[in-house]
Design a protein around this motif. Structure first.
Motif, PDB file in Angstrom:
ATOM      1  N   TYR A 295       0.878  -1.245  -0.047  1.00  0.00           N
ATOM      2  CA  TYR A 295       0.086  -0.103   0.055  1.00  0.00           C
ATOM      3  C   TYR A 295       0.823   1.333  -0.083  1.00  0.00           C
ATOM      4  CZ  TYR A 295      -3.160   3.744   1.380  1.00  0.00           C
ATOM      5  OH  TYR A 295      -3.632   5.104   1.484  1.00  0.00           O
ATOM      6  N   ALA A 296       0.491   2.329  -0.834  1.00  0.00           N
ATOM      7  CA  ALA A 296       0.854   3.599  -0.774  1.00  0.00           C
ATOM      8  C   ALA A 296      -0.166   4.606  -1.122  1.00  0.00           C
ATOM      9  CB  ALA A 296       2.190   3.644  -1.933  1.00  0.00           C
ATOM     10  N   TYR A 297      -0.102   5.554  -0.095  1.00  0.00           N
ATOM     11  CA  TYR A 297      -1.105   6.461  -0.044  1.00  0.00           C
ATOM     12  C   TYR A 297      -1.301   7.365  -1.475  1.00  0.00           C
ATOM     13  CZ  TYR A 297      -3.931  10.567   1.312  1.00  0.00           C
ATOM     14  OH  TYR A 297      -4.892  11.668   1.470  1.00  0.00           O
ATOM     15  N   ASP A 298      -2.510   7.568  -2.019  1.00  0.00           N
ATOM     16  CA  ASP A 298      -2.632   8.384  -3.176  1.00  0.00           C
ATOM     17  C   ASP A 298      -4.301   8.952  -3.154  1.00  0.00           C
ATOM     18  OD1 ASP A 298      -2.746   9.734  -5.512  1.00  0.00           O
ATOM     19  OD2 ASP A 298      -2.359   7.858  -6.725  1.00  0.00           O
ATOM     20  N   PRO A 299      -3.913  10.052  -2.795  1.00  0.00           N
ATOM     21  CA  PRO A 299      -5.482  11.040  -2.591  1.00  0.00           C
ATOM     22  C   PRO A 299      -6.014  11.460  -4.136  1.00  0.00           C
ATOM     23  CG  PRO A 299      -3.811  12.408  -2.061  1.00  0.00           C
ATOM     24  CD  PRO A 299      -3.163  11.010  -2.647  1.00  0.00           C
ATOM     25  N   LYS A 300      -5.421  11.406  -5.286  1.00  0.00           N
ATOM     26  CA  LYS A 300      -5.840  12.354  -6.034  1.00  0.00           C
ATOM     27  C   LYS A 300      -7.345  11.890  -6.760  1.00  0.00           C
ATOM     28  CE  LYS A 300      -1.209  13.051  -7.831  1.00  0.00           C
ATOM     29  NZ  LYS A 300      -0.103  12.717  -8.715  1.00  0.00           N
ATOM     30  N   ALA A 301      -7.352  10.649  -7.059  1.00  0.00           N
ATOM     31  CA  ALA A 301      -8.698  10.085  -7.576  1.00  0.00           C
ATOM     32  C   ALA A 301      -9.981  10.325  -6.879  1.00  0.00           C
ATOM     33  CB  ALA A 301      -8.340   8.834  -8.263  1.00  0.00           C
ATOM     34  N   THR A 302      -9.636  10.277  -5.674  1.00  0.00           N
ATOM     35  CA  THR A 302     -10.555  10.003  -4.677  1.00  0.00           C
ATOM     36  C   THR A 302     -11.040  11.394  -4.368  1.00  0.00           C
ATOM     37  OG1 THR A 302      -9.447   8.152  -3.557  1.00  0.00           O
ATOM     38  CG2 THR A 302     -11.347   9.354  -2.293  1.00  0.00           C
ATOM     39  N   LYS A 303     -10.159  12.521  -4.324  1.00  0.00           N
ATOM     40  CA  LYS A 303     -10.581  14.163  -4.155  1.00  0.00           C
ATOM     41  C   LYS A 303     -11.553  14.277  -5.373  1.00  0.00           C
ATOM     42  CE  LYS A 303      -8.233  18.372  -3.094  1.00  0.00           C
ATOM     43  NZ  LYS A 303      -7.203  18.994  -2.795  1.00  0.00           N
ATOM     44  N   VAL A 304     -11.101  13.888  -6.428  1.00  0.00           N
ATOM     45  CA  VAL A 304     -11.875  14.042  -7.619  1.00  0.00           C
ATOM     46  C   VAL A 304     -13.126  13.671  -7.293  1.00  0.00           C
ATOM     47  CG1 VAL A 304     -12.192  13.851 -10.286  1.00  0.00           C
ATOM     48  CG2 VAL A 304     -10.133  14.395  -9.084  1.00  0.00           C
ATOM     49  N   SER A 305     -13.435  12.379  -7.012  1.00  0.00           N
ATOM     50  CA  SER A 305     -14.652  11.716  -6.754  1.00  0.00           C
ATOM     51  C   SER A 305     -15.489  12.586  -5.972  1.00  0.00           C
ATOM     52  CB  SER A 305     -14.541  10.363  -6.444  1.00  0.00           C
ATOM     53  OG  SER A 305     -14.136   9.541  -7.345  1.00  0.00           O
ATOM     54  N   LEU A 306     -14.933  13.144  -4.787  1.00  0.00           N
ATOM     55  CA  LEU A 306     -15.349  13.734  -3.680  1.00  0.00           C
ATOM     56  C   LEU A 306     -16.186  15.332  -4.286  1.00  0.00           C
ATOM     57  CD1 LEU A 306     -13.748  12.486  -0.623  1.00  0.00           C
ATOM     58  CD2 LEU A 306     -16.057  12.210  -1.181  1.00  0.00           C
ATOM     59  N   ASN A 307     -15.354  15.843  -5.159  1.00  0.00           N
ATOM     60  CA  ASN A 307     -15.732  17.122  -5.512  1.00  0.00           C
ATOM     61  C   ASN A 307     -16.847  16.887  -6.521  1.00  0.00           C
ATOM     62  OD1 ASN A 307     -13.689  18.569  -4.474  1.00  0.00           O
ATOM     63  ND2 ASN A 307     -11.985  18.314  -6.090  1.00  0.00           N
ATOM     64  N   ARG A 308     -17.349  15.636  -6.943  1.00  0.00           N
ATOM     65  CA  ARG A 308     -18.446  15.540  -7.816  1.00  0.00           C
ATOM     66  C   ARG A 308     -19.228  14.331  -7.280  1.00  0.00           C
ATOM     67  NH1 ARG A 308     -16.552  14.759 -13.684  1.00  0.00           N
ATOM     68  NH2 ARG A 308     -15.022  13.127 -12.609  1.00  0.00           N
ATOM     69  N   PRO A 309     -19.690  14.244  -6.342  1.00  0.00           N
ATOM     70  CA  PRO A 309     -20.417  13.214  -5.401  1.00  0.00           C
ATOM     71  C   PRO A 309     -21.599  12.776  -6.189  1.00  0.00           C
ATOM     72  CG  PRO A 309     -21.068  15.344  -4.225  1.00  0.00           C
ATOM     73  CD  PRO A 309     -19.510  15.493  -5.094  1.00  0.00           C
ATOM     74  N   ALA A 310     -22.206  13.437  -7.101  1.00  0.00           N
ATOM     75  CA  ALA A 310     -23.489  12.960  -7.746  1.00  0.00           C
ATOM     76  C   ALA A 310     -23.240  11.887  -8.759  1.00  0.00           C
ATOM     77  CB  ALA A 310     -24.095  14.085  -8.283  1.00  0.00           C
ATOM     78  N   PHE A 311     -21.853  11.977  -9.194  1.00  0.00           N
ATOM     79  CA  PHE A 311     -21.508  10.764 -10.317  1.00  0.00           C
ATOM     80  C   PHE A 311     -20.863   9.422  -9.420  1.00  0.00           C
ATOM     81  CE2 PHE A 311     -20.751  14.980 -12.176  1.00  0.00           C
ATOM     82  CZ  PHE A 311     -21.505  14.651 -13.429  1.00  0.00           C
ATOM     83  N   ASP A 312     -21.122   9.536  -7.996  1.00  0.00           N
ATOM     84  CA  ASP A 312     -20.652   8.337  -7.596  1.00  0.00           C
ATOM     85  C   ASP A 312     -21.572   8.097  -6.238  1.00  0.00           C
ATOM     86  OD1 ASP A 312     -19.397   6.231  -5.942  1.00  0.00           O
ATOM     87  OD2 ASP A 312     -17.325   6.459  -6.647  1.00  0.00           O
ATOM     88  N   PRO A 313     -22.361   7.171  -6.059  1.00  0.00           N
ATOM     89  CA  PRO A 313     -23.457   7.087  -5.094  1.00  0.00           C
ATOM     90  C   PRO A 313     -22.711   6.692  -3.702  1.00  0.00           C
ATOM     91  CG  PRO A 313     -23.514   5.033  -6.571  1.00  0.00           C
ATOM     92  CD  PRO A 313     -22.558   6.217  -7.178  1.00  0.00           C
ATOM     93  N   GLY A 314     -21.576   6.059  -3.757  1.00  0.00           N
ATOM     94  CA  GLY A 314     -20.798   5.876  -2.647  1.00  0.00           C
ATOM     95  C   GLY A 314     -20.171   7.221  -2.093  1.00  0.00           C
ATOM     96  N   ALA A 315     -19.511   7.982  -2.902  1.00  0.00           N
ATOM     97  CA  ALA A 315     -18.666   9.316  -2.582  1.00  0.00           C
ATOM     98  C   ALA A 315     -20.239  10.249  -2.212  1.00  0.00           C
ATOM     99  CB  ALA A 315     -18.211   9.773  -3.916  1.00  0.00           C
ATOM    100  N   LYS A 316     -21.168  10.240  -2.651  1.00  0.00           N
ATOM    101  CA  LYS A 316     -22.308  11.079  -2.246  1.00  0.00           C
ATOM    102  C   LYS A 316     -22.609  10.602  -0.689  1.00  0.00           C
ATOM    103  CE  LYS A 316     -26.941  12.592  -3.620  1.00  0.00           C
ATOM    104  NZ  LYS A 316     -27.958  12.733  -4.748  1.00  0.00           N
ATOM    105  N   VAL A 317     -22.867   9.444  -0.478  1.00  0.00           N
ATOM    106  CA  VAL A 317     -23.058   9.106   0.914  1.00  0.00           C
ATOM    107  C   VAL A 317     -21.717   9.394   1.784  1.00  0.00           C
ATOM    108  CG1 VAL A 317     -23.471   6.997   2.817  1.00  0.00           C
ATOM    109  CG2 VAL A 317     -24.617   7.043   0.469  1.00  0.00           C
ATOM    110  N   TYR A 318     -20.654   9.094   1.293  1.00  0.00           N
ATOM    111  CA  TYR A 318     -19.452   9.668   2.183  1.00  0.00           C
ATOM    112  C   TYR A 318     -19.518  11.148   2.386  1.00  0.00           C
ATOM    113  CZ  TYR A 318     -14.789   9.811   3.762  1.00  0.00           C
ATOM    114  OH  TYR A 318     -13.442  10.158   4.423  1.00  0.00           O
ATOM    115  N   ALA A 319     -19.685  11.992   1.544  1.00  0.00           N
ATOM    116  CA  ALA A 319     -19.711  13.226   1.838  1.00  0.00           C
ATOM    117  C   ALA A 319     -20.858  13.683   2.837  1.00  0.00           C
ATOM    118  CB  ALA A 319     -20.199  14.014   0.212  1.00  0.00           C
ATOM    119  N   ALA A 320     -21.780  13.153   2.737  1.00  0.00           N
ATOM    120  CA  ALA A 320     -22.967  13.456   3.591  1.00  0.00           C
ATOM    121  C   ALA A 320     -22.893  12.828   4.991  1.00  0.00           C
ATOM    122  CB  ALA A 320     -24.424  12.863   3.144  1.00  0.00           C
TER     123      ALA A 320
END
Length: 422
Positions: A295-320
């Protein structure tokens, strides 16, 4: 001269009983510490029940059993046990009346407890614990699985007798740690996978399965070997010591049954014993896990998903529901709020613990009498199975975790088995 002898005799007459009483108190106090090392309270005390009176339900593949009364009450507890009876129950899983105990009682581990500790433990339970008259509850196991005679055969095949013997070539601390982990601490009871007959697949470091993680009672107890991703490979000895004393560190926080271990056992251990346990665990080579890159930490792709939570149902729940505690970066605010990025429990292939803790939250972690300020809340009443599956899949994929997805059926089964009502 006669007066002097009488005075001396009187003084000795007073002094000798006081010395004996002091020795007894010291033995009982030592036994109380040994009971902490063995975490006897956690299993033999039911919620809102009296200490050591039993009644705690435990799930097994055969059905539910209930822990027994181990107070010195003569009728419902162990008050009529001799020290020999007590040691036999501890080491061989055989009660005073001759019936066999289920191996949910970790007697394969307690078989390694040395005579001095066993003697102190007996003194404590007979003289330092308040008797409680509370009858033991029969297990909820249907015939013929409730028959106990097969346990005699189980012992012949799987029980290894003999107290722990120091390993040549290892120092005092390593051997002390091994004794505590394998014996009194009975860490393998949860953290070692079980075989077809509910036996631990290994009882010490000579077996490759030892402490590689195990599923028990709805929780997956973590891998404690040096495995890089799901084990302790990225932890230092100090990280381990901190976790054992406080239940949290930069990598993870305690939940499930580990909470009671911290509350009732490890935080009460002296620094020498905690350090010894950490040293022993860190000596174990990597084993278990499921391969893949380190494992090596990489936040880039996840940060993009959280900036657009409507495109990922899991990200939407996470943000809320999750982001305010665990952060956009997934690193939480350790040790108060657990990280999710690189957390061994998140990376583990078996997601049972994540599903369970999301549905049911965490018990109160109480260190030094002070509850942890931010326990994980219960989301069973708030989120449906699909939402929980979505958010856990998002978390297990995020920040380069690359762990397998969680399915709604996984959540539904856990909700049913833990009675987590919506």
């Amino acid at each position: 001269m006669n007066i002097t002898l009488k005075a001396l005799s009187a003084a000795l007459g007073l002094a000798l009983p006081m010395f004996s009483h002091a020795a007894d108190d010291a033995l009982i106090q030592r036994g109380a510490y040994v009971a902490k090392l063995g975490d006897c309270f956690a299993c033999h005390s039911a919620p809102r029940g009296k200490p050591f009176a039993g009644g705690l339900p435990m799930n097994t593949p055969m059905g539910q059993i209930y822990t027994t009364n181990i107070t010195p009450d003569p009728d419902t507890g162990i008050g009529r046990y001799t020290e020999e009876d007590f040691a036999r129950a501890m080491r061989e899983g055989v009660a005073k009346d001759g019936h066999n105990l289920y191996p949910a009682m970790p007697y394969p581990s307690y078989a390694k407890v040395n005579n001095d500790d066993m003697h102190a433990l007996y003194a404590y339970f007979m003289n330092g614990v308040a008797p409680v008259k509370q009858a033991n509850r029969e297990p909820d196991i249907k015939w013929p699985l409730n028959m106990r005679w097969p346990l005699k055969l189980w012992n012949v095949v799987f029980l290894k007798s003999g107290v722990y013997q120091d390993k040549p070539g290892k120092d005092v601390a390593w051997n002390r740690g091994a004794y505590l982990i394998q014996g009194l601490g009975h860490c393998g009871s949860c953290h070692t996978p079980r075989g077809f007959a509910f036996q631990e697949k290994a009882l010490d470091e000579s077996g490759s399965a030892f402490l590689t993680g195990g599923l028990l009672d709805g929780w997956f107890a973590a891998n404690l070997t040096g495995e890089h991703n799901v084990g302790l490979g990225r932890w230092t000895e100090q990280d381990l010591s901190t976790f054992l004393k406080t239940g949290a560190n930069a990598h993870a926080s305690a939940f499930g049954s580990m909470t009671s271990v911290i509350n009732n056992s490890t935080q009460a251990m002296n620094d020498t014993d905690v350090t010894a346990m950490a040293q022993y665990l860190k000596s174990l080579p990597a084993s278990g896990g499921y391969g893949g890159a380190q494992y090596a930490y990489d936040p880039k792709a996840t940060k993009v998903s959280l900036n657009r939570p409507a495109f990922d149902p899991g990200a939407k729940v996470y943000a809320a529901y999750c982001m305010h505690c665990h952060g956009v970066d997934g690193r939480g605010f350790a040790p108060m709020l657990a990280p999710l990025a690189g957390n061994p429990n998140v990376l583990e292939k078996d997601a049972s613990s994540l599903v369970n803790v999301t549905l049911n939250g965490t018990g109160d972690l109480v260190v030094g009498g002070i509850p942890a300020p931010y326990p994980m809340p219960k989301y069973a009443p708030v989120l449906n199975d699909q939402q929980i599956a979505d958010v856990l899949t998002f978390v297990r994929a995020g920040w380069n975790n690359n762990a397998p997805a969680v399915l709604p059926d996984d959540v539904a089964k856990m909700r049913k088995s833990t009675n987590a009502a919506r």
